[in-house]
Design an enzyme around this catalytic site. Structure first.
Site, mmCIF file in Angstrom:
data_model
loop_
_atom_site.group_PDB
_atom_site.id
_atom_site.type_symbol
_atom_site.label_atom_id
_atom_site.label_comp_id
_atom_site.label_asym_id
_atom_site.label_seq_id
_atom_site.Cartn_x
_atom_site.Cartn_y
_atom_site.Cartn_z
ATOM 1 N N SER A 131 3.666 -2.065 9.942
ATOM 2 C CA SER A 131 3.679 -2.669 8.607
ATOM 3 C C SER A 131 4.928 -3.529 8.472
ATOM 4 O O SER A 131 5.912 -3.319 9.198
ATOM 5 C CB SER A 131 3.711 -1.550 7.554
ATOM 6 O OG SER A 131 4.025 -2.062 6.284
ATOM 7 N N TYR A 144 7.080 6.592 4.145
ATOM 8 C CA TYR A 144 6.034 5.755 4.751
ATOM 9 C C TYR A 144 6.671 4.619 5.551
ATOM 10 O O TYR A 144 6.317 4.376 6.714
ATOM 11 C CB TYR A 144 5.101 5.193 3.673
ATOM 12 C CG TYR A 144 4.158 4.131 4.211
ATOM 13 C CD1 TYR A 144 3.084 4.475 5.017
ATOM 14 C CD2 TYR A 144 4.375 2.769 3.938
ATOM 15 C CE1 TYR A 144 2.237 3.495 5.544
ATOM 16 C CE2 TYR A 144 3.543 1.796 4.453
ATOM 17 C CZ TYR A 144 2.472 2.164 5.253
ATOM 18 O OH TYR A 144 1.652 1.200 5.778
#
Ligand SMILES: NC(=O)c1ccc[n+]([C@@H]2O[C@H](COP(=O)([O-])OP(=O)(O)OC[C@H]3O[C@@H](n4cnc5c(N)ncnc54)[C@H](OP(=O)(O)O)[C@@H]3O)[C@@H](O)[C@H]2O)c1
Length: 248
Positions: A131, A144
């Site tokens: 990401s 995360y």
């Protein structure tokens, strides 16, 4: 040719399944929601390919071991470590057990599957979905973002080792910014930054696959943002990313 996709029941994984099916890849699709996988298989039934469905919880390492045993006799050409999710909130309030489960899926399972696959794949590509959060500590998605930093760092270094070791297996790391999928709903997040469509994201992934890229950052905006992040102090990055993630 065989492609295996974890987290194929929705979002990025599902779109990759359709794209690879169009290219006549046989597919092994993995996710927990079997009904969703069955609907995809039905959609693809007119194509001359085999579609196998595995309703596995990939955070369970026993299931990962079963998958690896299955693949040893049915070697994939492409394996996509896509299953993953985030947990929104102040880290001093979020549920620790849920967070540890997420770390298990986003890091431990991805690491285990990648490590096992490179032992027996003779050639092909492992695509690890990281990401943009890998490049920036992200308040309100702290753990995360940290899992995705692990995925980025491990995948890039491993790919370099494979190249130096003259192995025919490559690791392609993908670092999307926001993409319109079920991600925010699952994470309970509502960021202020608009996402790209899943089709746009997967266009970049397919292009990266064709060009044998080591790193794919879908969208020009995110590539530019990465450049900016390199010259901006971390204190400012933290302030801006908190504001982007904050629902208030
Ligand atoms: N959307 C974004 O903005 C964005 C940005 C950067 C990176 N990413 C990354 O992209 C990947 C795909 O996410 P997405 O955006 O497509 O979100 P999504 O629509 O929520 O899809 C997530 C997929 O992962 C599967 N999954 C979740 N937990 C699983 C488990 N324990 N075992 C097996 N499968 C599991 C889900 O299927 P089941 O629930 O059926 O198991 C689903 O198919 C993730 O790794 C995410 O971190 C997303």
């Amino acid at each position: 040719m065989l492609a295996v996709i974890t987290g194929a029941s929705s979002g990025i994984g599902k779109e990759i399944a359709y794209r690879l099916a169009e290219k006549n890849y046989n597919l092994i699709l993995i996710a927990r929601r079997l009904d969703r996988l069955e609907a995809i298989k039905k959609d693809l039934s007119k194509l001359p390919i085999n579609v196998e469905l595995l309703a596995y919880d990939i955070s369970d390492l026993d299931k990962c071991k079963l998958l690896i045993d299955h693949l040893k006799t049915n070697k994939p050409d492409i394996f996509i470590n896509n299953a993953g999710y985030g947990i929104y909130g102040d880290s001093f309030k979020t549920d620790t057990t849920k967070e540890i489960e997420m770390i298990g899926l986003n890091i431990t399972s991805l690491h285990y599957l990648t490590k096992e696959l490179i032992q027996f794949m003779d050639s092909g590509t492992i695509i690890n979905i990281s990401s943009m959060a890998a490049f920036l500590p992200t308040p309100l998605l702290a753990s995360y973002a940290a899992t995705k930093a692990y995925v980025y760092s491990y995948s890039q270094a491993l790919n370099y080792e494979l190249k130096k070791g003259k192995k025919n297996v490559r690791i392609m790391t993908v670092c999307p910014g926001p993409v319109k999928t079920e991600f925010n709903k699952v994470a309970n997040a509502d960021p202020k930054m608009k996402g790209i469509t899943v089709e746009q994201c997967v266009d970049s992934i397919m292009d990266g696959l064709k060009r044998k890229k080591a790193l794919v950052i879908p969208s020009f905006k995110m590539k530019f943002l990465r450049f900016v992040m390199r010259i901006v102090p971390t204190s400012l990055i933290l302030k801006v990313s908190y504001q982007v993630q904050n629902k208030k």
